[in-house]
Design an enzyme around this catalytic site. Structure first.
Site, PDB file in Angstrom:
ATOM      1  N   TYR A   1      -9.969   3.577 -12.666  1.00  0.00           N
ATOM      2  CA  TYR A   1      -9.797   4.464 -11.684  1.00  0.00           C
ATOM      3  C   TYR A   1      -9.981   5.880 -11.973  1.00  0.00           C
ATOM      4  O   TYR A   1      -9.780   6.675 -11.012  1.00  0.00           O
ATOM      5  CB  TYR A   1      -8.792   4.164 -10.728  1.00  0.00           C
ATOM      6  CG  TYR A   1      -8.541   2.820 -10.384  1.00  0.00           C
ATOM      7  CD1 TYR A   1      -9.261   1.940  -9.679  1.00  0.00           C
ATOM      8  CD2 TYR A   1      -7.247   2.408 -10.483  1.00  0.00           C
ATOM      9  CE1 TYR A   1      -8.731   0.691  -9.283  1.00  0.00           C
ATOM     10  CE2 TYR A   1      -6.734   1.145 -10.060  1.00  0.00           C
ATOM     11  CZ  TYR A   1      -7.557   0.357  -9.479  1.00  0.00           C
ATOM     12  OH  TYR A   1      -7.248  -1.241  -9.267  1.00  0.00           O
TER      13      TYR A   1
ATOM     14  N   CYS B   1     -13.495  -0.424 -27.981  1.00  0.00           N
ATOM     15  CA  CYS B   1     -14.854   0.109 -28.317  1.00  0.00           C
ATOM     16  C   CYS B   1     -15.332   0.222 -26.942  1.00  0.00           C
ATOM     17  O   CYS B   1     -16.718  -0.221 -26.530  1.00  0.00           O
ATOM     18  CB  CYS B   1     -15.805  -0.879 -29.144  1.00  0.00           C
ATOM     19  SG  CYS B   1     -14.973  -1.273 -30.653  1.00  0.00           S
ATOM     20  N   GLU B   2     -14.720   1.114 -26.184  1.00  0.00           N
ATOM     21  CA  GLU B   2     -15.456   1.845 -24.950  1.00  0.00           C
ATOM     22  C   GLU B   2     -14.792   3.206 -24.774  1.00  0.00           C
ATOM     23  O   GLU B   2     -13.490   3.422 -24.936  1.00  0.00           O
ATOM     24  CB  GLU B   2     -14.876   1.057 -23.621  1.00  0.00           C
ATOM     25  CG  GLU B   2     -15.111  -0.523 -23.511  1.00  0.00           C
ATOM     26  CD  GLU B   2     -16.379  -0.482 -22.727  1.00  0.00           C
ATOM     27  OE1 GLU B   2     -17.023   0.630 -22.259  1.00  0.00           O
ATOM     28  OE2 GLU B   2     -17.011  -1.682 -22.759  1.00  0.00           O
TER      29      GLU B   2
ATOM     30  N   ARG C   1       3.880  -1.551  -5.535  1.00  0.00           N
ATOM     31  CA  ARG C   1       3.746  -0.541  -6.299  1.00  0.00           C
ATOM     32  C   ARG C   1       5.079   0.369  -6.112  1.00  0.00           C
ATOM     33  O   ARG C   1       5.466   0.760  -7.202  1.00  0.00           O
ATOM     34  CB  ARG C   1       2.723   0.246  -5.989  1.00  0.00           C
ATOM     35  CG  ARG C   1       2.245   1.411  -6.741  1.00  0.00           C
ATOM     36  CD  ARG C   1       1.039   2.360  -6.211  1.00  0.00           C
ATOM     37  NE  ARG C   1       0.086   1.556  -5.849  1.00  0.00           N
ATOM     38  CZ  ARG C   1      -0.997   1.318  -6.723  1.00  0.00           C
ATOM     39  NH1 ARG C   1      -1.120   1.768  -7.846  1.00  0.00           N
ATOM     40  NH2 ARG C   1      -2.090   0.377  -6.083  1.00  0.00           N
TER      41      ARG C   1
ATOM     42  N   GLU D   1       5.049  -6.241   2.430  1.00  0.00           N
ATOM     43  CA  GLU D   1       4.859  -6.821   0.996  1.00  0.00           C
ATOM     44  C   GLU D   1       4.271  -5.627  -0.039  1.00  0.00           C
ATOM     45  O   GLU D   1       3.185  -5.709  -0.232  1.00  0.00           O
ATOM     46  CB  GLU D   1       3.549  -7.870   1.376  1.00  0.00           C
ATOM     47  CG  GLU D   1       2.477  -7.432   1.931  1.00  0.00           C
ATOM     48  CD  GLU D   1       1.647  -8.632   2.377  1.00  0.00           C
ATOM     49  OE1 GLU D   1       2.023  -9.736   2.480  1.00  0.00           O
ATOM     50  OE2 GLU D   1       0.391  -8.546   2.261  1.00  0.00           O
TER      51      GLU D   1
ATOM     52  N   GLY E   1       0.830  -1.360  -0.043  1.00  0.00           N
ATOM     53  CA  GLY E   1      -0.034   0.064   0.019  1.00  0.00           C
ATOM     54  C   GLY E   1       0.891   1.260  -0.136  1.00  0.00           C
ATOM     55  O   GLY E   1       0.222   2.405   0.158  1.00  0.00           O
TER      56      GLY E   1
HETATM   57  C1  LIG Z   1      -2.038  -6.009  -3.737  1.00  0.00           C
HETATM   58  C2  LIG Z   1      -1.420  -6.360  -2.521  1.00  0.00           C
HETATM   59  C3  LIG Z   1      -0.048  -5.889  -1.960  1.00  0.00           C
HETATM   60  C4  LIG Z   1       0.731  -4.959  -2.719  1.00  0.00           C
HETATM   61  O1  LIG Z   1       0.127  -3.635  -2.639  1.00  0.00           O
HETATM   62  P1  LIG Z   1       0.987  -2.377  -3.280  1.00  0.00           P
HETATM   63  O2  LIG Z   1      -0.208  -1.303  -3.337  1.00  0.00           O
HETATM   64  O3  LIG Z   1       1.098  -2.471  -4.616  1.00  0.00           O
HETATM   65  O4  LIG Z   1       2.057  -2.201  -2.305  1.00  0.00           O
HETATM   66  C5  LIG Z   1       0.422  -6.332  -0.835  1.00  0.00           C
HETATM   67  N1  LIG Z   1      -0.265  -7.169  -0.017  1.00  0.00           N
HETATM   68  C6  LIG Z   1      -1.374  -7.860  -0.337  1.00  0.00           C
HETATM   69  C7  LIG Z   1      -2.373  -8.611   0.459  1.00  0.00           C
HETATM   70  C8  LIG Z   1      -2.064  -7.251  -1.552  1.00  0.00           C
HETATM   71  O5  LIG Z   1      -3.276  -7.906  -1.861  1.00  0.00           O
END
Ligand SMILES: *Cc1c(COP(=O)(O)O)cnc(C)c1O
Length: 426
Positions: free
Chosen positions: A314, A341-342, A275, A272, A230
């Protein structure tokens, strides 16, 4: 402010496109490695740190191998993602299996690889026991509900389908211990594309508080906490990237205030992210093939939202530059569109850009920050074939790490023999 760089010059792109016609994705290996090292260095204020790259963002084993070289593991959510991590040489507890609504065969596959299983629900304790068995090391995903405010993309935690409540977490660990688990971890994921560093520090503080409470109430000492993904990236040039040292400084302060006095030091810190690891170091390279003047001026690309759907999905902003015209005046206002076609198939709406030349030798149009949640989200609607992926190596050479799709790929799941019989009325 963030600089919107692209690693190749216009003459280099001219040459590359003779070998690999547009559109294609290109990733910058050197920049990905440099970023990975900076993140690891910032987190070295903790006794132990592990990043598990979320495979869904860029499910290519070449990229996973690069990240594995830098000491990263993988975060997987499905059987094919587990296979990709394994293919890249990421093994055992370097894999975090954070799935939801998980079928038994996927738990079994995660167990066979020795991955850390991260339970998404209290009822999965019994389900796991009955199917794959309770492993020695087990993690639970925490959903703080109203205890934590949400962010724009992921929404409010109490409306999110993921994870266990606080009461369930406190009951889950002793139950797992009774069923034979010996090592424990706690996970959460409450944000997506969040640039506010204090938000991420607060998430850490929240997990540290719960780790201390688990110890006090159950006597269970967690081995690590996983802060999830995130972390945001500056899609817009006027935004600033996350300051890694500010982040880890704030997290370390919370660790000293909560974890150390609770007698939980050393506690492993895991993330984890995806992005923020590869996002800024991947680009979708396209060519302008048409210009159309009606009520607005449209630039038509040789790509479409099948290759990158974030803008359509988004309304996400992706910066666009025109190689060779980096310093040209932004005299035009264009909608930059794809061929689906959108009507929402637009990479940019009413964007100020330099004058764009069209045609077979028209300008390249480079779409930035496509290195995560880019090609991976693509699809084949309208018979669109997804483009391939290239890797820019640190020595300047280019390696194709996935070819573009062909019409035959698209038809591979059709039973052509049965079709002939069907047409013959058999
Ligand atoms: C998508 C996801 C991530 C990675 O998210 P980013 O926003 O790309 O850092 C990590 N953990 C879980 C469980 C996810 O679903």
């Amino acid at each position: 402010m963030s600089e919107k760089r692209f690693p190749l010059t216009k003459p280099q792109l001219d040459e590359l496109s003779l070998r690999y016609p547009t559109p294609f994705y290109i990733y910058d290996e050197g920049a990905i490695r440099e970023n990975a090292r900076a993140l690891k260095k910032a987190f070295s204020v903790f006794p132990s740190y592990k990043e598990h790259y979320a495979v869904k963002a860029l499910p290519n084993p070449f990229i996973l191998k690069i990240l594995a070289d830098e000491g990263f593991g993988a975060d997987c959510a499905s059987l094919p993602e587990l296979r990709l991590a394994d293919m890249a040489g990421i093994k055992g507890e370097n894999i975090m299996f954070t799935s939801n609504e998980t079928p038994a065969r996927e738990y079994a596959a995660a167990r066979d690889l020795g991955a850390v299983i991260n339970l998404d629900d209290f009822t999965h304790i019994e389900y796991l026991e009955r199917t794959a068995g309770i492993p020695e090391l087990i993690s639970c995903r925490y959903n703080p509900g109203p205890l934590k405010t949400g962010n724009a993309i992921i929404g409010k935690p109490e409306e999110a389908k993921y994870g266990l409540t606080r009461e369930q977490v406190l009951a889950a660990f002793p139950l797992l211990r009774d069923k034979g688990a010996k090592r424990f971890a706690l996970h959460t994921m409450v944000a997506s594309n969040e640039l506010n560093v204090d938000y991420h520090i607060e998430t850490g503080r929240m997990l540290f508080d719960l780790a201390a409470e688990i110890k006090a109430k159950t006597g269970i000492r967690l081995e690590f906490v996983n802060l999830g993904g995130g972390a945001g990236i500056p899609y817009r040039p006027e935004q600033a990237a996350i300051d890694y040292d500010y982040l880890t400084g704030g997290l370390r302060k919370a660790y000293d205030e909560i974890i150390v006095p609770a007698g939980l030091d050393p506690l492993g810190i895991h993330t984890e992210w995806a992005r923020a690891i590869t996002g800024p170091y991947g680009w979708l390279v396209t060519r302008a093939i048409h210009r159309k003047n009606i009520y607005r001026t449209y630039i038509g690309l040789d790509s479409c939202m099948a290759d990158l759907m974030r803008p359509a999905l988004y309304g996400a902003y992706h910066h666009i530059t025109i190689p060779g015209k980096e310093t040209a005046l932004l005299t035009e206002t264009y909608d930059v569109v794809g061929s689906l076609c959108e009507n929402n198939d637009k990479f940019a709406v009413q964007r100020q850009l330099p004058l764009i030349e069209i045609g077979e030798q028209g300008d390249f149009v480079v779409i930035h920050d496509a290195g995560a949640h880019g090609r991976a989200m693509g699809f084949n609607y309208n018979g669109k074939l997804r483009c391939g992926e290239l890797l820019l190596r640190p020595d300047g050479s280019v390696l194709q790490i996935r070819r573009r799709e062909t019409v035959e790929d698209l038809f591979a799941t059709l039973d052509r023999v049965a079709l002939e019989d069907f047409k013959n009325g058999e």
